[in-house]
Design an enzyme around this catalytic site. Structure first.
Site, PDB file in Angstrom:
ATOM      1  N   GLN A  73       0.873  -1.275  -0.215  1.00  0.00           N
ATOM      2  CA  GLN A  73      -0.061  -0.062  -0.033  1.00  0.00           C
ATOM      3  C   GLN A  73       0.755   1.133   0.047  1.00  0.00           C
ATOM      4  O   GLN A  73       0.322   2.412  -0.337  1.00  0.00           O
ATOM      5  CB  GLN A  73      -0.967  -0.183   1.082  1.00  0.00           C
ATOM      6  CG  GLN A  73      -0.272  -0.018   2.782  1.00  0.00           C
ATOM      7  CD  GLN A  73      -1.213   0.123   3.721  1.00  0.00           C
ATOM      8  OE1 GLN A  73      -1.324  -1.330   3.937  1.00  0.00           O
ATOM      9  NE2 GLN A  73      -1.476   1.059   4.412  1.00  0.00           N
ATOM     10  N   CYS A  79      -5.166   0.148   3.839  1.00  0.00           N
ATOM     11  CA  CYS A  79      -4.907  -1.163   4.003  1.00  0.00           C
ATOM     12  C   CYS A  79      -6.252  -1.863   4.075  1.00  0.00           C
ATOM     13  O   CYS A  79      -6.447  -3.057   3.695  1.00  0.00           O
ATOM     14  CB  CYS A  79      -4.549  -1.357   5.304  1.00  0.00           C
ATOM     15  SG  CYS A  79      -5.435  -0.634   6.841  1.00  0.00           S
ATOM     16  N   HIS A 379      -5.404  -0.893  11.639  1.00  0.00           N
ATOM     17  CA  HIS A 379      -4.928  -1.694  10.322  1.00  0.00           C
ATOM     18  C   HIS A 379      -5.965  -2.851   9.993  1.00  0.00           C
ATOM     19  O   HIS A 379      -6.330  -3.516  10.974  1.00  0.00           O
ATOM     20  CB  HIS A 379      -3.497  -2.077  10.556  1.00  0.00           C
ATOM     21  CG  HIS A 379      -2.765  -2.462   9.579  1.00  0.00           C
ATOM     22  ND1 HIS A 379      -2.779  -1.923   8.383  1.00  0.00           N
ATOM     23  CD2 HIS A 379      -1.797  -3.551   9.165  1.00  0.00           C
ATOM     24  CE1 HIS A 379      -2.078  -2.456   7.388  1.00  0.00           C
ATOM     25  NE2 HIS A 379      -1.354  -3.564   8.013  1.00  0.00           N
ATOM     26  N   ASN A 402       0.231  -9.366   5.329  1.00  0.00           N
ATOM     27  CA  ASN A 402       0.096  -7.748   5.416  1.00  0.00           C
ATOM     28  C   ASN A 402       0.130  -7.333   3.899  1.00  0.00           C
ATOM     29  O   ASN A 402       0.315  -8.102   2.929  1.00  0.00           O
ATOM     30  CB  ASN A 402       1.461  -7.489   6.157  1.00  0.00           C
ATOM     31  CG  ASN A 402       1.241  -5.868   6.897  1.00  0.00           C
ATOM     32  OD1 ASN A 402      -0.023  -5.453   6.719  1.00  0.00           O
ATOM     33  ND2 ASN A 402       2.208  -5.587   7.695  1.00  0.00           N
TER      34      ASN A 402
END
Length: 463
Positions: A73, A79, A379, A402
């Site tokens: 990102q 995110c 997040h 992630n």
């Protein structure tokens, strides 16, 4: 009038400061820690060697495939979009036998910026007609950041249902999508200016038709700014690809909404997924529905509903999803007890007490951390594997994908312990088929409205 307190404030006198200094240097461990922290990152100094050497990135249950490439990102708060599209692409890639694939994160980001600004301007009118003062807590809170990158699951559903999705190569990244600060600063300035103008219209008694006309004019400017920064998506596109067998395929002249409905939805239907949260504060009962005042992104879109459940149920449903080969979108406070370099979310990874002779974060309960501003969801990521203890049949650790690229964490992945999950995970998205009917029935309740500044209203956006 401010109440007068009879508390006698305690100044830091020279005698008190000298006592602090003397006691600091009388402890050799303080000097060693000071020397280390003056040269090294504090979290590196606090990292527990014993904990690191007992970590294994292997799991008893894992979704069938890893999606490639690992996404990044970059310097944006997207995110929540990346995590969503990373979950969706797994069954999509499996069905079409793809080696690598990404949906366009910028495409959803473009439409979120447009819709979010329109939602905000309409909220300005709503709050003004409620009689909310300019210097009151609500309007002051909204003006702090009238435009944001972050989001919630229901916001994603609003965008995908209305605008669909498209492959990344059909609407690629721009400098402003990968580093959003400049564009956001411009948009926030315009939105504050427009807040002034709209509140003046309300004061002057302007008609609804006049107000709608002004908002439309304002949104034309917003559209122009976002379009210049991000580009403007095409109304239709052609998707060409080769599968793992090197066979060529072509989907011609399809709109993003058609692409979602015909090619994506049969394999991942966002409307069949539900978001469950865990908020342990005494004021937030379990098995109750909540929403947040003034929170949303699409006028006329679905309301953001929080179905509040114990964290143990969230863990159970996520484990069931993984066993059923379904990755899970989730929101957490990623920065707490987190080793970025090692890719570990673990309550024991940082031994603050050994370095500072006091613990950090954990002396407060999860509810207390929320109440005192120490923790909230920051997040969104993807859970793609779990380990189940043979004896207790309880989950012990989780694998997390992630969206910060391959060069960070453990080649883009994080190991999250179940103890950490209980303390810092706030919401998960699972398929309805895994959720008990009694929990689904909570969505039928009239939700309790939390204030706009409530910690449950925070948006997943961590860079």
């Amino acid at each position: 009038m401010v109440a007068v307190s009879n508390f006698e404030k305690a100044p830091l006198t020279e005698e008190v400061l000298e006592k602090f200094r003397s006691e600091f240097f009388s402890c050799p461990k303080n000097v060693v820690a000071q020397n280390a922290c003056s040269k090294l990152d504090v979290l590196d100094v606090c990292t527990s060697r014993q904990r690191v050497q007992n970590v294994s990135h292997n799991f008893t249950h894992k979704v069938e495939m890893d999606a490639k490439p690992l996404t990044n990102q970059k310097s944006s708060g997207r995110c929540w979009i990346f995590a969503c599209l990373n979950v969706i692409r797994l069954p999509f890639m499996k069905h079409y036998n793809l080696e690598e694939f990404q949906f366009s994160q910028s495409y959803l980001f473009f439409w979120d910026k447009i819709e979010r600004c329109n939602f905000y301007l309409n909220t300005v009118i709503e709050t003004a007609r409620r009689g909310e003062p300019l210097d009151g807590r609500l309007v002051s809170f909204l003006l702090v950041k009238p435009n944001d990158d972050g989001g919630q699951w229901d916001m994603l559903v609003n965008l995908i249902k209305r605008y669909g999705v498209m492959p990344k190569n059909c609407f690629p990244e721009s400098v402003c999508s990968e580093a959003t600060l400049r564009m956001n600063t411009i948009l926030m300035s315009k939105l504050r200016e427009y807040t002034r103008d709209l509140r003046a219209l309300i004061t002057s008694g302007a008609s609804d038709a006049d107000i709608r006309s002004v908002i439309q004019s304002q949104m034309e400017t917003i559209y122009r700014i976002v379009g210049i920064c991000l580009g403007i998506p095409a109304k239709s596109f052609t998707w060409e690809y080769r599968n793992k067998a090197k066979e060529y395929h072509c989907v011609e002249n399809v709109t993003p909404l058609q692409f979602y409905d015909e090619y994506v939805k049969p394999h991942f239907n966002v409307e069949e997924k539900v978001c469950l949260v865990t908020d342990p504060r005494p004021t937030s009962e379990f098995n109750k529905a909540y929403t947040v005042d003034c929170l949303g992104n699409v006028v006329g879109g679905r309301t953001i509903i929080y179905n509040n459940q114990p964290v143990e149920l969230l863990m159970k449903l996520v484990a069931e999803s993984i066993k059923d080969n379904e990755a899970v979108w989730f929101g957490c406070d990623v920065s707490k007890r987190f080793s970025t370099k090692l890719g570990l979310d673990d309550l024991e990874i940082h031994d603050y007490k050994a370095v500072f002779n006091t613990d950090v974060v954990l002396p407060m309960s999860k509810a207390e951390r929320m109440m005192y501003g120490e923790s909230c969801m920051t997040h969104a990521m993807v859970i793609s594997a779990v380990s189940i203890d043979k004896e207790t049949e309880e989950p012990t650790k989780w694998r997390v994908e992630n969206s910060w690229g391959e060069e960070i964490n453990n080649k883009g992945y994080i190991l999250m312990t179940s103890d950490w999950f209980k303390e810092f995970v706030y919401e998960v998205v699972v398929d309805k088929k895994h959720v008990p009917q009694s929990v689904m029935d909570v969505f039928k309740q009239e939700p309790t409205v939390l204030p706009a500044w409530d910690p449950m209203g925070t948006l997943a956006k961590a860079l």
